[in-house]
Write a protein that holds these residues in place. Structure first.
Motif, short mmCIF file in Angstrom:
data_model
loop_
_atom_site.label_atom_id
_atom_site.label_comp_id
_atom_site.label_asym_id
_atom_site.label_seq_id
_atom_site.Cartn_x
_atom_site.Cartn_y
_atom_site.Cartn_z
N ALA A 71 25.75 -24.35 -12.78
CA ALA A 71 25.18 -25.67 -12.55
C ALA A 71 24.76 -26.34 -13.85
CB ALA A 71 23.97 -25.56 -11.62
N SER A 72 24.82 -27.63 -13.84
CA SER A 72 24.38 -28.44 -14.97
C SER A 72 22.86 -28.70 -14.84
CB SER A 72 25.14 -29.77 -14.96
OG SER A 72 24.83 -30.48 -13.78
N PRO A 73 22.26 -29.34 -15.85
CA PRO A 73 20.80 -29.56 -15.79
C PRO A 73 20.35 -30.39 -14.58
CG PRO A 73 21.58 -29.82 -18.03
CD PRO A 73 22.79 -29.63 -17.19
N ALA A 92 21.53 -13.51 -11.46
CA ALA A 92 21.36 -14.96 -11.56
C ALA A 92 20.30 -15.27 -12.60
CB ALA A 92 20.97 -15.54 -10.21
N ALA A 93 20.39 -16.47 -13.15
CA ALA A 93 19.38 -16.95 -14.10
C ALA A 93 19.47 -18.46 -14.18
CB ALA A 93 19.58 -16.32 -15.48
N PHE A 94 18.41 -19.07 -14.64
CA PHE A 94 18.43 -20.52 -14.87
C PHE A 94 17.54 -20.82 -16.04
CE2 PHE A 94 14.83 -19.94 -12.07
CZ PHE A 94 13.85 -20.74 -12.65
N ASN A 95 17.68 -22.00 -16.55
CA ASN A 95 16.81 -22.43 -17.64
C ASN A 95 16.62 -23.94 -17.54
OD1 ASN A 95 15.93 -23.23 -20.42
ND2 ASN A 95 16.14 -21.03 -20.73
N THR A 96 15.37 -24.37 -17.59
CA THR A 96 15.08 -25.80 -17.43
C THR A 96 14.83 -26.48 -18.78
OG1 THR A 96 12.74 -25.25 -17.11
CG2 THR A 96 14.08 -25.49 -15.13
N ARG A 130 12.17 -27.03 -11.42
CA ARG A 130 12.19 -28.43 -11.92
C ARG A 130 11.12 -29.26 -11.23
NH1 ARG A 130 16.87 -30.03 -14.76
NH2 ARG A 130 15.75 -32.00 -14.99
N VAL A 174 19.06 -13.17 -5.16
CA VAL A 174 19.87 -12.06 -5.67
C VAL A 174 19.76 -10.80 -4.80
CG1 VAL A 174 19.75 -12.87 -8.05
CG2 VAL A 174 18.03 -11.27 -7.22
N ILE A 224 20.45 -19.30 -6.67
CA ILE A 224 19.58 -19.56 -7.82
C ILE A 224 19.27 -21.05 -7.96
CG2 ILE A 224 21.42 -19.85 -9.53
CD1 ILE A 224 18.14 -17.84 -9.98
N GLY A 258 21.40 -29.91 -11.64
CA GLY A 258 21.52 -29.04 -10.47
C GLY A 258 22.85 -29.12 -9.75
N PHE A 278 15.93 -22.91 -9.16
CA PHE A 278 16.05 -23.92 -10.22
C PHE A 278 15.43 -25.25 -9.75
CE2 PHE A 278 18.67 -27.30 -12.28
CZ PHE A 278 18.31 -27.05 -13.59
N ALA A 335 22.99 -24.76 -16.96
CA ALA A 335 21.55 -24.67 -16.66
C ALA A 335 21.24 -23.55 -15.67
CB ALA A 335 21.06 -26.00 -16.09
N ALA A 336 22.21 -23.10 -14.93
CA ALA A 336 21.97 -22.01 -13.96
C ALA A 336 23.29 -21.33 -13.63
CB ALA A 336 21.33 -22.55 -12.68
#
Lengths: 161, 160
Positions: free
Chosen positions: A142-144, A104-108, B120, B153, B112, A146, B116, A59-60
């Motif tokens: 990281a997992s969903p 870095a990146a994340f996705n929810t 959320r 970052v 990050i 966090g 995140f 997730a991130a």
């Protein structure tokens, strides 16, 4: 009097001109695969970054990349292969034209990758003939929910142009 | 006025026509210059010119030396001799308020996961926590998420 004035003018001009000339000249514009005006061979190459999160959803992520030998310049950053990370990740624009970057990146969303995926591509300009060595450090995976998950990061240098 | 006085005045104004020529011959400077004198003057002039040329050449090394010294001083003044700063001991310094504001998950560092966590939070909460208005625009939204992510970052992060 006139002679003293001329001498003073010469000294002042020297003080102005010499430091300017003493400064290192800016590097010349380079073109792919050829030598620049300074005779330094330059090539462009992509550096593909992979993260393997095993059976966990990613997730991130955040990692730091830098060149430990050779001379490179980071010229661009591209997103990854999975839809969750296709958008260009976060990075400091100040890293461009330098040899160090934090990405870095994340996705929810619910559609998250598992296993080994290409999460980003860093485009480099390699200056000189020395093959660069890189150090890459995965600081966040990281997992969903966090929490940090075990994951490995690898890089593959693509074809030079 | 008597007759005798009139006669005296007439005598005073009666001068010979030769007088101006005689006076001119008497007081006019002698314009004729002998060849010896001419050569002597030329020789003296040449000596003077050579002396001036030597004087100029004598100045040249001084000018070059002074200019070089000035150039060296200018270069030295332009060089940065400041000592390389020692690595910052992060534990010894208080956390920057700005960076602390972006430490959303209070982990002690900005990464990050802070962005995140905030993303959320925005997705799940109808009224976001106003403490997380990190960019101080009066709203808690995705711009704050981007702000935190960019802080994560940043190459020069400061103390976090």
């Amino acid at each position: 009097m006139k002679r003293a004035t001329i001498t003073l003018l010469i000294v002042i001009l020297t003080c102005i001109v010499v430091p300017v000339l003493a400064r290192p000249a800016q590097e010349d514009t380079v073109t792919s695969g050829v030598e620049n005006k300074k005779g330094i061979e330059t090539v462009f190459a992509p550096l593909e970054i992979y993260i393997d999160s095993g059976d966990q959803e990613l997730a991130a992520y955040q990692f730091e990349l830098r060149a430990v030998s050779g001379k490179i310049k980071i010229v661009g950053v591209e997103g990854g292969a999975h839809p969750a990370y296709q958008e260009p990740p976060y990075y400091d624009p100040a890293a461009l034209a330098r040899d160090r970057i934090i990405i870095a990146a994340f996705n929810t969303s619910a559609n998250l990758p598992q296993g080994k995926i290409r999460i980003a591509t860093v485009h480099l300009q390699i200056l000189g003939t020395e093959t660069p060595d890189y150090e890459i450090n995965l600081t966040v995976a990281a997992s969903p929910d966090g929490s940090q998950i075990p994951a490995t990061i690898t890089l593959v240098q693509g074809e030079q142009k | 006025m008597t007759k005798a006085d009139k006669n005296d005045n007439n005598i005073l104004f009666q001068v010979s026509d030769q007088l101006p020529h005689d006076l001119k011959d008497l007081f006019q400077p002698d314009s004729s210059v002998s060849p010896q004198m001419d050569w002597a003057i030329l020789d003296r002039a040449q000596q003077q010119l050579q002396h001036q040329a030597r004087s100029k050449r004598r100045w040249l090394p001084w000018v070059v030396s002074v200019a070089s010294a000035a150039a060296v001083v200018a270069i030295l003044l332009n060089l940065d001799f400041s000592p390389v700063p020692a690595p910052v001991d992060q534990s010894a310094h208080p956390i920057s308020p700005v960076l602390a504001a972006t430490d959303i998950d209070y982990s002690g560092r900005v990464d990050i996961l802070d962005a995140f966590t905030l993303a959320r939070h925005l997705e799940t909460s109808s009224q976001p926590d106003t403490r997380w208005d990190v960019n101080n625009d009066g709203l808690v939204n995705n711009r704050d998420v981007d702000y935190v992510a960019m802080a994560a970052v940043r190459l020069e992060k400061g103390v976090l």
